[in-house]
Design a protein around this motif. Structure first.
Motif, PDB file in Angstrom:
ATOM      1  N   ALA A  67       5.579   7.653  -6.897  1.00 18.48           N
ATOM      2  CA  ALA A  67       4.229   7.558  -7.166  1.00 18.48           C
ATOM      3  C   ALA A  67       3.751   5.896  -7.091  1.00 18.48           C
ATOM      4  O   ALA A  67       2.669   5.791  -6.815  1.00 18.48           O
ATOM      5  CB  ALA A  67       3.721   8.097  -8.640  1.00 18.48           C
ATOM      6  N   ALA A  71       1.079   4.407  -4.489  1.00 15.14           N
ATOM      7  CA  ALA A  71      -0.324   3.796  -4.862  1.00 15.14           C
ATOM      8  C   ALA A  71      -0.066   2.436  -4.288  1.00 15.14           C
ATOM      9  O   ALA A  71      -1.275   2.120  -3.954  1.00 15.14           O
ATOM     10  CB  ALA A  71      -0.222   3.825  -6.547  1.00 15.14           C
ATOM     11  N   CYS A  76      -3.965   0.582  -4.005  1.00 17.00           N
ATOM     12  CA  CYS A  76      -4.502   0.840  -5.264  1.00 17.00           C
ATOM     13  C   CYS A  76      -4.451  -0.312  -6.082  1.00 17.00           C
ATOM     14  O   CYS A  76      -3.796  -1.361  -5.912  1.00 17.00           O
ATOM     15  CB  CYS A  76      -3.906   1.887  -6.129  1.00 17.00           C
ATOM     16  SG  CYS A  76      -4.267   3.475  -5.345  1.00 17.00           S
ATOM     17  N   GLY A 135      -6.976   5.317 -10.112  1.00 12.48           N
ATOM     18  CA  GLY A 135      -5.870   5.634  -9.491  1.00 12.48           C
ATOM     19  C   GLY A 135      -4.893   4.448  -9.538  1.00 12.48           C
ATOM     20  O   GLY A 135      -3.571   4.572  -8.782  1.00 12.48           O
ATOM     21  N   GLY A 162      -2.180   5.902 -11.274  1.00 13.07           N
ATOM     22  CA  GLY A 162      -1.083   6.511  -9.962  1.00 13.07           C
ATOM     23  C   GLY A 162       0.015   6.159 -10.874  1.00 13.07           C
ATOM     24  O   GLY A 162       1.200   7.040 -10.442  1.00 13.07           O
TER      25      GLY A 162
END
Lengths: 216, 216
Positions: A67, A71, A76, A135, A162
């Motif tokens: 993850a 991200a 992000c 996120g 995220g």
């Protein structure tokens, strides 16, 4: 600026030091419970702390590394709880994917709101972060109240990070905040106990951004 | 910026957390070999690391605290080896006495000179610091090569620091650089072993500037 250029240069390069350190860590750590994806984070945390106990205390949500990489590669935002974490994070690897690193704790609106509500700037900075960095990846190395607030907002459905790297250090609320984080079923990296700190948060984030970069 | 102002404030204040933490540290540490002047540094290092072993590993030159307080009250410059140390140092207490906090490692001239000599930016940053911050207080939390270079310049008579806080962390040269520092007969604070780091350097410096401030 005039340097004393007659000084004999010392030829040890930072890259060599890092490589030799990583070899020593792998050798001394020996057997460990971490997956190959998690190990670079563990290794870099031990490198930053020279503390094997701290390295062994790390706890990963099964999807944490995947993850985090996703991200970062999606560009992000990265949210640091304090400036020491913000300045430690390696920026080029984040910016390459369109991301950026933020710290809200000293923003004027955060300071005013904290004063008005008689609460900590750390808490209000998280309330700002969830609005500004949906996120995003959180790197919390210092403030247990920031981590506790983020956990609360996740539970309420107001925050969808995220990845949370939550490794505050300290005697009051730090260990407890990390226990709460470890109960969540969202991507997190944390550790058991009082130890942690800004260099630990930085090391974990930098290890993940390096993995993100190496995917090409 | 619109905050979610309906959130229930959490009322724990940073000041309360710090006081309670300091009480816990004193209680858990028990007997120790430090003087009353040295103890605030030890306490703040343990507070920043949650590591009693690290706190107990601190070593002080007999004149360290006195010299540090004097340098800060005289408005001497503070030199940090890396930005993480620079941002962690509490500025108002330094600036109150006319001092300022500097980090040279990312200066353009330092980077160019390091490249030209094929050496580390950390080393060149120290060569710049001794020209820019005569009599200053050095807070070195990260780079053993910076500390080794500073020690070399002290031995050569080229550097006369007010105080060296030398607590780099790491596997290559960190412990060795601190052993060398502990042999000098000038004011220093260091520790034995691989542990250390930016928060340790920051904690030691902030403890001393607080003592300087409390003298009025």
């Amino acid at each position: 600026m005039e340097f004393h250029t007659d000084f004999k240069p010392i030829t040890v390069q930072p890259q060599e030091i890092e490589e030799r350190s990583f070899e020593m860590i792998t050798e001394e750590l020996g057997e460990h419970p971490f997956t190959p994806e998690q190990y670079p984070v563990v290794q870099r945390v031990i490198h930053a702390s020279a503390d094997f106990e701290l390295g062994r205390s790390l706890v990963f949500h099964p999807k944490a590394i995947e993850a985090g990489i996703e991200a970062i590669r999606a560009g992000c935002k990265i949210v640091a709880d304090v400036q020491m974490v913000q300045v430690g994070i390696s920026k080029p690897r984040i910016e390459k994917f369109g991301g950026s690193v933020h710290v809200y704790i000293s923003d004027k609106d955060v300071m005013e709101e904290a004063k008005r509500l008689n609460t900590t700037r750390a808490i209000i900075s998280i309330r700002k972060a969830i609005l500004e960095a949906e996120g995003g990846v959180y790197a919390i190395g210092n403030a247990p109240t920031a981590l506790l607030e983020l956990i609360r907002l996740v539970k309420e459905g107001a925050a969808k990070p995220g990845l949370i790297i939550g490794v505050p250090v300290g005697f009051v609320s730090a260990a407890e905040s990390k226990e709460e984080l470890a109960k969540l079923d969202i991507p997190f990296i944390t550790n058991i106990g009082r130890k942690g700190g800004s260099p630990v948060a930085v090391a974990a984030l930098n290890a993940i951004s390096l993995m993100a970069e190496r995917l090409g």
